[in-house]
Design a protein around this motif. Structure first.
Motif, PDB file in Angstrom:
ATOM      1  N   PHE A  51       8.864 -36.246 -17.498  1.00  0.00           N
ATOM      2  CA  PHE A  51       9.862 -35.977 -16.456  1.00  0.00           C
ATOM      3  C   PHE A  51      10.940 -37.057 -16.398  1.00  0.00           C
ATOM      4  CE2 PHE A  51       6.885 -32.884 -14.891  1.00  0.00           C
ATOM      5  CZ  PHE A  51       7.732 -31.913 -14.399  1.00  0.00           C
ATOM      6  N   PHE A  53      10.675 -40.015 -15.178  1.00  0.00           N
ATOM      7  CA  PHE A  53      10.656 -40.864 -13.988  1.00  0.00           C
ATOM      8  C   PHE A  53      10.727 -42.321 -14.429  1.00  0.00           C
ATOM      9  CE2 PHE A  53       8.094 -37.311 -11.848  1.00  0.00           C
ATOM     10  CZ  PHE A  53       9.236 -36.749 -11.330  1.00  0.00           C
ATOM     11  N   ARG A  77      14.721 -32.030 -16.734  1.00  0.00           N
ATOM     12  CA  ARG A  77      13.858 -31.425 -15.708  1.00  0.00           C
ATOM     13  C   ARG A  77      14.074 -29.926 -15.547  1.00  0.00           C
ATOM     14  NH1 ARG A  77      13.641 -36.134 -11.066  1.00  0.00           N
ATOM     15  NH2 ARG A  77      13.191 -37.801 -12.538  1.00  0.00           N
ATOM     16  N   LEU A  80      11.493 -28.018 -17.347  1.00  0.00           N
ATOM     17  CA  LEU A  80      10.102 -28.300 -17.016  1.00  0.00           C
ATOM     18  C   LEU A  80       9.666 -27.605 -15.735  1.00  0.00           C
ATOM     19  CD1 LEU A  80      10.272 -32.167 -17.592  1.00  0.00           C
ATOM     20  CD2 LEU A  80       9.392 -30.473 -19.201  1.00  0.00           C
ATOM     21  N   GLY A  81       8.493 -27.036 -15.784  1.00  0.00           N
ATOM     22  CA  GLY A  81       7.890 -26.487 -14.571  1.00  0.00           C
ATOM     23  C   GLY A  81       6.594 -27.208 -14.304  1.00  0.00           C
ATOM     24  N   VAL A  82       6.251 -27.339 -13.038  1.00  0.00           N
ATOM     25  CA  VAL A  82       4.968 -27.949 -12.696  1.00  0.00           C
ATOM     26  C   VAL A  82       4.274 -27.119 -11.628  1.00  0.00           C
ATOM     27  CG1 VAL A  82       5.541 -30.354 -13.169  1.00  0.00           C
ATOM     28  CG2 VAL A  82       6.005 -29.423 -10.921  1.00  0.00           C
ATOM     29  N   TYR A 100      12.959 -20.393  -4.209  1.00  0.00           N
ATOM     30  CA  TYR A 100      13.683 -21.647  -4.087  1.00  0.00           C
ATOM     31  C   TYR A 100      14.289 -22.207  -5.389  1.00  0.00           C
ATOM     32  CZ  TYR A 100      13.934 -26.737  -4.079  1.00  0.00           C
ATOM     33  OH  TYR A 100      14.302 -28.020  -4.309  1.00  0.00           O
ATOM     34  N   LYS A 157      11.204 -19.910 -11.625  1.00  0.00           N
ATOM     35  CA  LYS A 157      12.001 -20.936 -12.320  1.00  0.00           C
ATOM     36  C   LYS A 157      12.063 -20.629 -13.818  1.00  0.00           C
ATOM     37  CE  LYS A 157      12.634 -25.875 -13.091  1.00  0.00           C
ATOM     38  NZ  LYS A 157      12.320 -27.268 -12.730  1.00  0.00           N
TER      39      LYS A 157
HETATM   40  P1  ADP Z   1      14.161 -29.123  -9.017  1.00  0.00           P
HETATM   41  O1  ADP Z   1      12.928 -28.276  -9.095  1.00  0.00           O
HETATM   42  O2  ADP Z   1      15.074 -28.681  -7.926  1.00  0.00           O
HETATM   43  O3  ADP Z   1      14.855 -29.297 -10.365  1.00  0.00           O
HETATM   44  P2  ADP Z   1      13.363 -31.913  -9.292  1.00  0.00           P
HETATM   45  O4  ADP Z   1      14.448 -32.275 -10.250  1.00  0.00           O
HETATM   46  O5  ADP Z   1      12.982 -32.912  -8.278  1.00  0.00           O
HETATM   47  O6  ADP Z   1      13.687 -30.582  -8.514  1.00  0.00           O
HETATM   48  O7  ADP Z   1      12.065 -31.580 -10.081  1.00  0.00           O
HETATM   49  C1  ADP Z   1      12.100 -30.882 -11.291  1.00  0.00           C
HETATM   50  C2  ADP Z   1      10.714 -30.456 -11.547  1.00  0.00           C
HETATM   51  O8  ADP Z   1       9.900 -31.598 -11.411  1.00  0.00           O
HETATM   52  C3  ADP Z   1      10.221 -29.413 -10.566  1.00  0.00           C
HETATM   53  O9  ADP Z   1       9.530 -28.385 -11.253  1.00  0.00           O
HETATM   54  C4  ADP Z   1       9.300 -30.199  -9.671  1.00  0.00           C
HETATM   55  O10 ADP Z   1       8.242 -29.413  -9.177  1.00  0.00           O
HETATM   56  C5  ADP Z   1       8.817 -31.291 -10.605  1.00  0.00           C
HETATM   57  N1  ADP Z   1       8.427 -32.524  -9.949  1.00  0.00           N
HETATM   58  C6  ADP Z   1       8.990 -33.076  -8.870  1.00  0.00           C
HETATM   59  N2  ADP Z   1       8.354 -34.192  -8.512  1.00  0.00           N
HETATM   60  C7  ADP Z   1       7.338 -34.381  -9.392  1.00  0.00           C
HETATM   61  C8  ADP Z   1       6.317 -35.365  -9.572  1.00  0.00           C
HETATM   62  N3  ADP Z   1       6.200 -36.404  -8.736  1.00  0.00           N
HETATM   63  N4  ADP Z   1       5.459 -35.242 -10.604  1.00  0.00           N
HETATM   64  C9  ADP Z   1       5.566 -34.209 -11.445  1.00  0.00           C
HETATM   65  N5  ADP Z   1       6.488 -33.264 -11.325  1.00  0.00           N
HETATM   66  C10 ADP Z   1       7.382 -33.314 -10.329  1.00  0.00           C
END
Ligand code: ADP
Ligand code: ADP
Length: 228
Positions: A51, A53, A77, A80-82, A100, A157
């Motif tokens: 991701f 981070f 991101r 990526l789906g989680v 959403y 998504k």
């Molecule tokens: P969005 O879904 O609006 O793009 P984000 O950029 O924050 O929002 O997140 C992208 C993806 O990362 C989303 O599928 C979200 O569920 C996932 N995500 C957000 N926070 C975390 C985390 N702490 N650990 C793993 N995945 C995450």
């Protein structure tokens, strides 16, 4: 479809203490790759690095052949789906919660996603804690039902890559077994990385990567690993 590759990845939250020490593996496009290993081995760290981070200190992570440091964090991101362990719902209808990631999703699409996640019967309801001005009360969703909302949300998504970090570990084994069907429907056709400490959740993975001591200890199919 996109493959995800780790090439000689080194990383530590504290520069003096490496968590990953030259980790290499490939999650092949469209296949399910399981990451297993003892607690503290660095499995969630692998997910966080995908991701972006954090950035790796040495080596590279590539998605579909592109180093993730060469593109924006947002574009990484988007692919990526989680399904997290604990899903936080917005104070709005379940169908809003599902749509959403893609507000323009049609009613039909939301309904189909809800059906795949097997929460079809309560899409128009509100989550727990919610109360309208006329006193309509929200629905108390169980942990498993919240996971189903998260699954439907990720179906909407529609990301090419799916990361499941112990997605069912907060659930009892009966609920877990029920949810696995929906999770497998979600994972089908995507590059899936499934992080688990129990082998039971990854029985149908195309490849299992065992992480220990910051490196890949072994990898292979379920049969190959059990046959050793
Ligand atoms: P969005 O879904 O609006 O793009 P984000 O950029 O924050 O929002 O997140 C992208 C993806 O990362 C989303 O599928 C979200 O569920 C996932 N995500 C957000 N926070 C975390 C985390 N702490 N650990 C793993 N995945 C995450
Ligand atoms: P796993 O998912 O395999 O249980 P993690 O990736 O969560 O392992 O953690 C790997 C190591 O990194 C552990 O020693 C853990 O304590 C440490 N760690 C995890 N997150 C952080 C953090 N945010 N800051 C510092 N150390 C962390």
């Amino acid at each position: 479809a996109c493959s995800v590759r780790f090439d000689d990845v080194h990383f530590g939250y504290d520069p003096r203490r490496a968590v990953l020490k030259g980790l290499s593996f490939e999650a092949e496009a469209g296949k399910k790759t399981a990451i297993v290993g003892p607690s503290g081995a660095g499995k969630s760290t692998i997910a966080r690095l995908i991701f972006r981070f954090y950035d790796v200190t040495q080596g590279a992570i590539t998605i579909g052949g592109t180093d993730i440091r060469d593109v924006t964090q947002d574009s990484v991101r988007r692919n990526l789906g989680v399904v997290p362990q604990d899903t936080v719902l917005f104070n709005d209808t379940i169908s809003y919660n599902i749509s959403y990631p893609r507000p323009e999703a049609t009613k039909d699409e939301i309904e189909r996603a809800a059906q795949m996640a097997q929460i079809h019967e309560f899409v128009s309801r509100l989550p727990d804690g919610y109360e309208t001005l006329v006193g309509e009360r929200g629905l108390k969703l169980s942990g498993g039902e919240k996971q189903r909302v998260a699954i439907a949300r990720t179906i909407i998504k529609n990301p090419p890559i799916l990361i499941l970090d112990e997605a069912t570990s907060a659930l009892d084994s009966e609920t877990e077994a029920e949810i696995l069907t929906s999770l497998n429907a979600l994972a089908s056709g995507r590059t899936s990385i499934v992080i688990a400490h129990r082998l039971s959740t990854i029985i149908d993975a195309d490849k299992i990567v065992v992480v220990d001591g910051g490196v890949v200890a072994e990898e292979g199919t379920h049969e190959e690993l059990l046959g050793k």
